[in-house]
Design an enzyme around this catalytic site. Structure first.
Site, PDB file in Angstrom:
ATOM      1  N   ARG A  43       0.929  -1.231   0.000  1.00 53.00           N
ATOM      2  CA  ARG A  43      -0.124  -0.009  -0.004  1.00 53.00           C
ATOM      3  C   ARG A  43       0.754   1.118   0.157  1.00 53.00           C
ATOM      4  O   ARG A  43       0.481   2.203  -0.662  1.00 53.00           O
ATOM      5  CB  ARG A  43      -1.051   0.022   1.329  1.00 53.00           C
ATOM      6  CG  ARG A  43      -2.009  -1.253   0.862  1.00 53.00           C
ATOM      7  CD  ARG A  43      -2.842  -1.039   2.121  1.00 53.00           C
ATOM      8  NE  ARG A  43      -4.044  -2.113   1.735  1.00 53.00           N
ATOM      9  CZ  ARG A  43      -4.987  -2.385   2.598  1.00 53.00           C
ATOM     10  NH1 ARG A  43      -5.475  -1.467   3.725  1.00 53.00           N
ATOM     11  NH2 ARG A  43      -5.773  -3.171   2.285  1.00 53.00           N
ATOM     12  N   ASP A 154     -16.539   9.228   7.124  1.00 53.77           N
ATOM     13  CA  ASP A 154     -15.297   8.151   6.947  1.00 53.77           C
ATOM     14  C   ASP A 154     -13.959   9.131   7.083  1.00 53.77           C
ATOM     15  O   ASP A 154     -13.941  10.420   7.081  1.00 53.77           O
ATOM     16  CB  ASP A 154     -15.386   7.817   5.666  1.00 53.77           C
ATOM     17  CG  ASP A 154     -14.335   6.261   5.661  1.00 53.77           C
ATOM     18  OD1 ASP A 154     -15.154   5.291   5.812  1.00 53.77           O
ATOM     19  OD2 ASP A 154     -13.228   6.296   5.475  1.00 53.77           O
TER      20      ASP A 154
HETATM   21  C1  LIG Z   1     -14.514  -2.033   5.481  1.00 52.70           C
HETATM   22  S1  LIG Z   1     -14.926  -0.290   5.278  1.00 52.70           S
HETATM   23  C2  LIG Z   1     -16.896  -0.531   6.043  1.00 52.70           C
HETATM   24  C3  LIG Z   1     -17.694   0.190   5.119  1.00 52.70           C
HETATM   25  C4  LIG Z   1     -19.285  -0.148   5.615  1.00 52.70           C
HETATM   26  N1  LIG Z   1     -19.410   0.301   6.885  1.00 52.70           N
HETATM   27  C5  LIG Z   1     -19.676  -1.514   5.178  1.00 52.70           C
HETATM   28  O1  LIG Z   1     -19.785  -2.383   6.326  1.00 52.70           O
HETATM   29  O2  LIG Z   1     -19.640  -2.101   4.125  1.00 52.70           O
HETATM   30  C6  LIG Z   1     -14.342   0.395   6.782  1.00 52.70           C
HETATM   31  C7  LIG Z   1     -14.171   1.886   6.789  1.00 52.70           C
HETATM   32  O3  LIG Z   1     -13.841   2.709   8.111  1.00 52.70           O
HETATM   33  C8  LIG Z   1     -13.090   3.700   7.869  1.00 52.70           C
HETATM   34  N2  LIG Z   1     -12.146   3.810   9.039  1.00 52.70           N
HETATM   35  C9  LIG Z   1     -11.127   3.253   9.610  1.00 52.70           C
HETATM   36  N3  LIG Z   1     -10.403   3.962  10.466  1.00 52.70           N
HETATM   37  C10 LIG Z   1     -11.443   5.011  10.746  1.00 52.70           C
HETATM   38  C11 LIG Z   1     -11.321   6.044  11.745  1.00 52.70           C
HETATM   39  N4  LIG Z   1     -10.315   6.070  12.522  1.00 52.70           N
HETATM   40  N5  LIG Z   1     -12.251   6.949  11.721  1.00 52.70           N
HETATM   41  C12 LIG Z   1     -13.365   6.953  11.068  1.00 52.70           C
HETATM   42  N6  LIG Z   1     -13.361   6.075   9.776  1.00 52.70           N
HETATM   43  C13 LIG Z   1     -12.371   5.026   9.805  1.00 52.70           C
HETATM   44  C14 LIG Z   1     -12.114   3.152   6.542  1.00 52.70           C
HETATM   45  O4  LIG Z   1     -11.720   4.388   5.906  1.00 52.70           O
HETATM   46  C15 LIG Z   1     -13.208   2.539   5.687  1.00 52.70           C
HETATM   47  O5  LIG Z   1     -13.765   3.242   4.929  1.00 52.70           O
END
Ligand SMILES: C[S@@+](CC[C@H](N)C(=O)[O-])C[C@H]1O[C@@H](n2cnc3c(N)ncnc32)[C@H](O)[C@@H]1O
Length: 285
Positions: A43, A154
């Site tokens: 990445r 996000d």
């Molecule tokens: C795997 S995706 C899940 C998306 C959706 N909720 C679903 O279940 O399909 C996880 C998301 O959490 C976000 N994320 C990770 N760490 C975070 C943080 N500290 N604060 C806010 N968002 C975060 C990531 O950028 C990512 O887009």
């Protein structure tokens, strides 16, 4: 194996891996396990290439320079976060929301024709979750039973931009039922052929925002009736997860609902919650 393809010189050495691991943990709470060294190397290579650096050491030095820190940290988080998502992911959650939870919220007078339903898609990625919510709620809530607002947040500015563009490929929209596709998707033509845009009547319900769950002072003015925080908590260690869940629960109205992902779990008693299903909770008071 990816590690062999990558070659030793393109792998983060152990010290550099630890440096990035700590930086990522401090800034966004994501706890990268030691077996994620190859994944992180792959990445970060995107950033090395974009900036023309030959080594991770050079990149680490660059990111720590005061004038670069804020911008490059955001670019780093954009490549480090895992953003996998889908329309209608864990479909039974949407069915439960439409068929059971909305009637319950109405009968408890938590929502009405004048009080909008407020839903937070926390960790919304590229928008599939909040737009699914908007389609489901549009169908479930007739005009006389009030409207709804969805806040979608996000930490990644990359996925937020994609979400705001609201354009998805044919394969991405495949999980959307045909009837909803006809009602809520606009088919692209010309150079947009094969792409679909979410219709304005769905988009108008969703507001996007940049939010880091572990930022000390994030503030959302309005309490929520429903919070979807699915497939997010798995990326955090026990300490950060506890902090995040506490804040999510504080953001709920009494008797509001919290949804988490299928591989996540929490102890309801720790947070004044009751468990309705393994992934669905209600705030007690
Ligand atoms: C795997 S995706 C899940 C998306 C959706 N909720 C679903 O279940 O399909 C996880 C998301 O959490 C976000 N994320 C990770 N760490 C975070 C943080 N500290 N604060 C806010 N968002 C975060 C990531 O950028 C990512 O887009």
């Amino acid at each position: 194996m990816l590690q062999d393809i990558l070659g030793e010189q393109l792998m983060l050495n152990r010290q550099m891996f630890t440096n990035f691991q700590e930086l990522i943990y401090i800034t966004c709470g994501i706890a990268l396990a030691d077996n994620k060294r190859t994944m992180l190397s792959v990445r970060l290579l995107k950033r090395l290439r974009a900036l023309n650096f030959d080594s991770y050491e050079e990149y680490f030095e660059h990111i720590q320079t005061e004038s670069n820190f804020a911008d490059e940290l955001q670019s780093l988080l954009n490549v480090v976060t895992t953003n996998k998502t889908d329309f209608y992911r864990e479909k039974h959650h949407f069915q439960l929301l439409a068929e059971t939870i909305i009637p319950e919220l109405r009968s408890n007078h938590l929502i009405s024709s004048t009080d909008n339903l407020r839903v937070w898609s926390a960790g919304c990625s590229s928008g599939e979750e909040p737009y699914t919510l908007a389609m489901v709620l549009s169908d479930a809530m007739g005009a006389k039973t009030g409207s709804f607002e969805i806040l979608a947040t996000d930490i990644s500015t990359k996925v937020l931009q994609e979400a705001m563009s609201a354009v998805y490929c044919e394969e991405c929209v495949a999980p959307i039922p045909e009837e909803q596709k006809k009602k809520y998707l606009l088919r692209g033509t010309g150079n947009q052929k094969g792409f679909y845009k979410i219709a304005p009547e769905i988009r108008k319900h969703v507001k996007f925002g940049h939010l880091n769950f572990v930022a000390e002072n994030y503030r959302i003015p309005e309490k929520m009736h429903v919070v979807f925080c699915r497939n997010v908590l798995i990326y955090f260690d026990t300490h950060s997860r506890d902090e995040i869940v506490r804040k999510l629960c504080n953001q709920l109205v009494p008797h509001g609902y919290l949804f988490i992902g299928h591989s996540e779990t929490l102890d309801p008693q720790e947070y004044q919650l009751e468990r309705l299903l393994p992934t669905v909770y209600r705030r007690k008071c």
